[in-house]
Write a protein that holds these residues in place. Structure first.
Motif, PDB file in Angstrom:
ATOM      1  N   GLU A 100      41.453  69.169 -20.173  1.00  0.00           N
ATOM      2  CA  GLU A 100      42.185  70.322 -20.696  1.00  0.00           C
ATOM      3  C   GLU A 100      43.635  69.968 -21.009  1.00  0.00           C
ATOM      4  OE1 GLU A 100      38.608  71.378 -18.630  1.00  0.00           O
ATOM      5  OE2 GLU A 100      40.382  70.300 -17.867  1.00  0.00           O
ATOM      6  N   GLN A 101      44.264  69.226 -20.110  1.00  0.00           N
ATOM      7  CA  GLN A 101      45.639  68.796 -20.351  1.00  0.00           C
ATOM      8  C   GLN A 101      45.706  67.826 -21.528  1.00  0.00           C
ATOM      9  OE1 GLN A 101      46.548  67.172 -16.522  1.00  0.00           O
ATOM     10  NE2 GLN A 101      47.127  69.139 -15.622  1.00  0.00           N
ATOM     11  N   ALA A 102      44.722  66.955 -21.630  1.00  0.00           N
ATOM     12  CA  ALA A 102      44.694  66.009 -22.743  1.00  0.00           C
ATOM     13  C   ALA A 102      44.581  66.738 -24.075  1.00  0.00           C
ATOM     14  CB  ALA A 102      43.531  65.038 -22.573  1.00  0.00           C
ATOM     15  N   ALA A 103      43.736  67.760 -24.121  1.00  0.00           N
ATOM     16  CA  ALA A 103      43.569  68.533 -25.354  1.00  0.00           C
ATOM     17  C   ALA A 103      44.866  69.240 -25.724  1.00  0.00           C
ATOM     18  CB  ALA A 103      42.436  69.549 -25.189  1.00  0.00           C
ATOM     19  N   ALA A 104      45.551  69.792 -24.726  1.00  0.00           N
ATOM     20  CA  ALA A 104      46.806  70.499 -24.992  1.00  0.00           C
ATOM     21  C   ALA A 104      47.856  69.553 -25.565  1.00  0.00           C
ATOM     22  CB  ALA A 104      47.315  71.156 -23.709  1.00  0.00           C
ATOM     23  N   LEU A 110      37.538  63.061 -21.465  1.00  0.00           N
ATOM     24  CA  LEU A 110      38.861  63.097 -22.095  1.00  0.00           C
ATOM     25  C   LEU A 110      38.744  62.916 -23.610  1.00  0.00           C
ATOM     26  CD1 LEU A 110      40.647  60.846 -19.470  1.00  0.00           C
ATOM     27  CD2 LEU A 110      41.280  63.228 -19.937  1.00  0.00           C
ATOM     28  N   ALA A 111      37.897  61.964 -24.025  1.00  0.00           N
ATOM     29  CA  ALA A 111      37.715  61.692 -25.457  1.00  0.00           C
ATOM     30  C   ALA A 111      37.143  62.904 -26.172  1.00  0.00           C
ATOM     31  CB  ALA A 111      36.808  60.481 -25.643  1.00  0.00           C
ATOM     32  N   GLU A 112      36.178  63.546 -25.543  1.00  0.00           N
ATOM     33  CA  GLU A 112      35.580  64.739 -26.152  1.00  0.00           C
ATOM     34  C   GLU A 112      36.626  65.836 -26.328  1.00  0.00           C
ATOM     35  OE1 GLU A 112      31.804  67.808 -25.433  1.00  0.00           O
ATOM     36  OE2 GLU A 112      32.263  66.248 -23.955  1.00  0.00           O
ATOM     37  N   ALA A 113      37.483  65.993 -25.318  1.00  0.00           N
ATOM     38  CA  ALA A 113      38.532  67.014 -25.391  1.00  0.00           C
ATOM     39  C   ALA A 113      39.544  66.700 -26.482  1.00  0.00           C
ATOM     40  CB  ALA A 113      39.228  67.131 -24.033  1.00  0.00           C
ATOM     41  N   VAL A 114      39.962  65.443 -26.548  1.00  0.00           N
ATOM     42  CA  VAL A 114      40.955  65.046 -27.558  1.00  0.00           C
ATOM     43  C   VAL A 114      40.371  65.172 -28.960  1.00  0.00           C
ATOM     44  CG1 VAL A 114      42.242  63.057 -28.464  1.00  0.00           C
ATOM     45  CG2 VAL A 114      42.284  63.566 -26.010  1.00  0.00           C
ATOM     46  N   ARG A 115      39.126  64.759 -29.137  1.00  0.00           N
ATOM     47  CA  ARG A 115      38.486  64.818 -30.451  1.00  0.00           C
ATOM     48  C   ARG A 115      38.201  66.245 -30.897  1.00  0.00           C
ATOM     49  NH1 ARG A 115      37.709  59.879 -28.629  1.00  0.00           N
ATOM     50  NH2 ARG A 115      36.981  58.161 -29.947  1.00  0.00           N
ATOM     51  N   GLY A 116      38.209  67.178 -29.936  1.00  0.00           N
ATOM     52  CA  GLY A 116      37.966  68.576 -30.280  1.00  0.00           C
ATOM     53  C   GLY A 116      39.182  69.287 -30.840  1.00  0.00           C
ATOM     54  N   VAL A 117      40.342  68.615 -30.807  1.00  0.00           N
ATOM     55  CA  VAL A 117      41.582  69.216 -31.314  1.00  0.00           C
ATOM     56  C   VAL A 117      41.856  68.651 -32.694  1.00  0.00           C
ATOM     57  CG1 VAL A 117      44.047  69.527 -30.919  1.00  0.00           C
ATOM     58  CG2 VAL A 117      42.474  69.425 -28.972  1.00  0.00           C
TER      59      VAL A 117
END
Length: 279
Positions: free
Chosen positions: A219-223, A266-273
């Protein structure tokens, strides 16, 4: 001809997303496990790898990375073995950028000229040396740039507009923005403040800006990914590794999967942004 770092950040930007930059300590908890983990990171979702060079006095690192360095040193890790690890990684991966992160003393003892030749031959792409300020660029930064290695500089919340040009003058590859003041792994980043800081840095440079320190969860990575060109995660991965070790501090069958599993999340979260490719 572009460097691996330039190519990777360009590819991520073209996909409209930030890059995931992962940090592990070379030789933690032992050479073979560390090499297995290094080789597994790209498939797990890591775009750029920071490989920590263990040092006896890591004054910029928090408790997790300090402990990782001590485990690696206890297991016999050296700068020479770290370069050997990169060479072994390159046998199966010619595209993932690797940045060595550490302190000047081991490089100085190794010999700067010899180190630069060996690092380049091994397949290292860049260096982050946290205890060499711009005023010491003749020591390593400029020779590294001349040799063909990117020298990545850190900017912090206290790096004002007067200081920033000096920090950026000989920086190459990307700018590493330290999102909090203090040591690694000690607090969490404020995404709004980070976005403003990245925008300020980008007024001074065309280089990508990757943000680290204080990013622990998907969540923090995505933000952070919403306002940066790259998201750096280190202490959380070291914590995941440490949590799998046996009572003697040795690796178990769960060690590599624990880290790669977190990298995948983490990768999934980052790639979702999604971001603007033109940024």
């Amino acid at each position: 001809m572009s460097t691996r770092l330039e190519a990777r950040f360009r590819d991520c930007a073209a996909q409209g997303r930030a890059a995931l930059v992962t940090f592990i300590t070379a030789g933690d908890p032992d050479f073979d496990t560390s090499l297995s983990l290094l080789k597994a990171l790209p498939a797990a979702g890591s775009d750029v790898i920071e490989l920590g060079v263990p040092f006896t006095d890591p004054m910029a690192d928090g408790p997790a990375i300090q402990a990782a360095g001590l485990r690696a040193l206890k297991a016999g890790q050296t700068l020479k073995k770290t370069l050997a690890m990169v060479r072994a990684f390159r046998e199966g991966d010619a595209t993932t950028p690797i940045v060595l992160m550490g302190y000047y003393n081991p490089i100085y003892i190794y010999g700067v000229d010899r180190f630069l030749v060996d690092a380049l031959t091994a397949g290292v792409d860049g260096l982050i040396v946290v205890d060499l300020p711009p005023e010491e660029d003749e020591e390593l930064c400029l020779p590294a740039l001349r040799a063909g290695l990117d020298f990545i500089r850190l900017a912090t919340p206290t790096t004002d507009d007067k200081r920033l040009p000096a920090v950026l003058a000989n920086t190459a590859g990307f700018v590493y923005y330290v999102s909090i003041t203090g040591i690694t792994g000690a607090a969490t980043a404020d995404p709004q403040a980070v976005g403003q800081a990245v925008a300020r840095i980008k007024r001074h440079t065309g280089l990508p800006v990757a943000v680290g320190f204080g990013v622990k969860t998907p969540e923090q990575a995505a933000a952070i990914a919403a306002g940066a060109d790259g998201v750096v995660v280190g202490s959380a991965l070291i914590d995941a590794l440490r949590g799998t070790l046996d009572a003697e501090g040795h690796a178990t069958p769960a060690t590599v999967p624990a880290v790669t599993g977190l990298v995948g999340a983490l990768a999934e979260a980052v790639r979702g942004v999604r971001r603007q490719a033109a940024e």
